[in-house]
Scaffold this motif. Structure first.
Motif, PDB file in Angstrom:
ATOM      1  N   MET A 146       0.820  -1.211   0.000  1.00 21.60           N
ATOM      2  CA  MET A 146       0.000   0.000   0.000  1.00 21.60           C
ATOM      3  C   MET A 146       0.855   1.262   0.000  1.00 21.60           C
ATOM      4  O   MET A 146       0.491   2.269  -0.608  1.00 21.60           O
ATOM      5  CB  MET A 146      -0.943  -0.009   1.210  1.00 21.60           C
ATOM      6  N   GLY A 158      -2.236   2.637  -2.519  1.00 21.19           N
ATOM      7  CA  GLY A 158      -3.273   3.005  -1.563  1.00 21.19           C
ATOM      8  C   GLY A 158      -4.606   3.303  -2.193  1.00 21.19           C
ATOM      9  O   GLY A 158      -5.404   4.073  -1.640  1.00 21.19           O
ATOM     10  N   LEU A 160      -8.506   2.774  -3.389  1.00 20.80           N
ATOM     11  CA  LEU A 160      -9.669   2.147  -2.764  1.00 20.80           C
ATOM     12  C   LEU A 160     -10.283   1.085  -3.658  1.00 20.80           C
ATOM     13  O   LEU A 160     -10.757   0.051  -3.190  1.00 20.80           O
ATOM     14  CB  LEU A 160     -10.739   3.212  -2.465  1.00 20.80           C
ATOM     15  N   LYS A 163      -9.655  -2.992  -3.820  1.00 20.27           N
ATOM     16  CA  LYS A 163      -9.686  -3.662  -2.516  1.00 20.27           C
ATOM     17  C   LYS A 163     -11.121  -3.935  -2.088  1.00 20.27           C
ATOM     18  O   LYS A 163     -12.033  -3.176  -2.426  1.00 20.27           O
ATOM     19  CB  LYS A 163      -8.997  -2.797  -1.456  1.00 20.27           C
ATOM     20  N   PHE A 165     -13.272  -4.517   1.508  1.00 21.51           N
ATOM     21  CA  PHE A 165     -13.151  -4.290   2.947  1.00 21.51           C
ATOM     22  C   PHE A 165     -14.286  -4.983   3.707  1.00 21.51           C
ATOM     23  O   PHE A 165     -15.345  -5.264   3.143  1.00 21.51           O
ATOM     24  CB  PHE A 165     -13.216  -2.783   3.250  1.00 21.51           C
ATOM     25  N   CYS A 190      -6.865   3.498   3.979  1.00 24.63           N
ATOM     26  CA  CYS A 190      -6.342   2.129   3.895  1.00 24.63           C
ATOM     27  C   CYS A 190      -5.363   1.834   5.026  1.00 24.63           C
ATOM     28  O   CYS A 190      -5.375   0.739   5.600  1.00 24.63           O
ATOM     29  CB  CYS A 190      -5.662   1.902   2.542  1.00 24.63           C
ATOM     30  N   TYR A 193      -7.197   1.360   8.223  1.00 23.67           N
ATOM     31  CA  TYR A 193      -7.891   0.069   8.207  1.00 23.67           C
ATOM     32  C   TYR A 193      -6.934  -1.081   8.499  1.00 23.67           C
ATOM     33  O   TYR A 193      -7.246  -1.984   9.292  1.00 23.67           O
ATOM     34  CB  TYR A 193      -8.565  -0.114   6.843  1.00 23.67           C
TER      35      TYR A 193
END
Length: 317
Positions: A146, A158, A160, A163, A165, A190, A193
């Motif tokens: 990342m 990095g 979104l 990915k 989640f 990220c 998280y």
């Protein structure tokens, strides 16, 4: 029926793209979807197109807000979503037919985060060149990818949209997007998280069509105000790295100081006040060797003679 997946799509002035985006979601071979379209105060036909889709499919819900940016729109989507998993998508992008099912299949194997590959401005047939191999990554390896440090040929970064989640991790830890930041707000999210997961699974399969609409260089295409939020987001990411993943800071700091110098260059070219100038120059001077060659020259001139340095920055092409 598999777990419900909430797909959050911020929509702003996307009338030319939103149909292809939504159609790619509706054509998924995975049925249990909640498609959340968040209109961010569009003044074109984006909202009406989203509302039309909502009458066609019960999977689609349309939320509205005044123009406040993608981060606020994503936060609004997170507040509403009911899914076990969350997937973020950009309104000008598309996904392949088996994208959601592929992500979920990997996530169901006791994972908390899934990475996957993507096409960038590439119309290549998505059925080709897909190994489908799943690589299990430790938390440390996930962070490296990342942050784009210590990894060759890295495409994770990095972002979104490459990915998947877990919603409970986001909600239980009150994770959200910082609306003050216009750049690297995604990487910051990220990194916040990944603190709460043991690692990730990397599915080497291209599932997403990413459209890079910014063909010009960053230093000539964004405002000084936006670039400054990049600096501040970078500093928050840096705090996470230094406190949780200190082994990665040395290489990550190279990215950070180039952001600092990019902000200074943008401010000079746009005749804007450089915020935190003395602090940034001091930090840049201490890490000068990590700067790109052109930026080293700019820094040297700025330190020796500010007016000369400003002139050089403005005329350099």
């Amino acid at each position: 029926m598999g777990p419900l997946v909430s797909v959050i799509v911020p929509v702003y002035q996307a009338q030319d793209y939103i149909e292809a985006c939504v159609n790619s979601l509706l054509k998924q071979d995975y049925d249990n979807l909640e498609i959340i379209l968040v209109d961010d105060g569009s003044t074109d036909n984006s909202l009406s197109k989203c509302q039309t889709y909502a009458t066609i499919s019960q999977k689609i819900v349309v939320l509205k807000q005044a123009n406040q940016g993608a981060s606020v729109a994503r936060n609004k989507g997170l507040e509403y979503c009911h899914g076990q998993y969350v997937f973020f998508m950009d309104a000008d992008d598309r996904i392949v037919k088996n994208a959601i099912s592929s992500m979920v299949e990997v996530m169901k194997k006791a994972n908390d985060l899934v990475f996957f590959d993507y096409f960038k401005n590439d119309p290549t047939d998505p059925t080709k060149n897909l190994s489908g191999v799943t690589e299990r990554l430790s938390q440390e390896e996930s962070v490296k990818r990342m942050l784009d440090v210590q990894v060759a040929d890295n495409d994770v970064n990095g972002y979104l949209w490459n990915k998947l989640f877990v919603a409970s991790i986001i909600k239980e830890n009150n994770l959200h997007f910082n609306s003050k930041f216009k750049m690297w707000e995604d990487l910051l999210f990220c990194m916040q998280y990944v603190i709460f997961v043991k690692g990730a699974s990397y599915l080497h399969k291209k599932l997403y069509f990413y459209t890079d609409s910014n063909a010009s260089s960053i230093s000539r295409s964004i405002s000084a105000e936006v670039a400054y939020t990049w600096v501040k987001a970078g500093q928050q990411v840096s705090e996470i790295v230094t406190s949780k993943f200190p082994e990665q800071y040395e290489e990550f700091s190279g990215h950070l100081i180039n952001i600092y110098m990019t902000y200074i260059v943008i401010s000079i070219r746009q005749n804007k006040e450089i915020q935190d100038y003395n602090e940034l120059i001091m930090l840049l001077s201490s890490e000068e060797k990590k700067l790109r060659k052109k930026y080293r020259l700019f820094l040297l001139c700025l330190k020796l003679n500010y007016k000369l340095g400003r002139f050089l920055v403005k005329v350099w092409r």
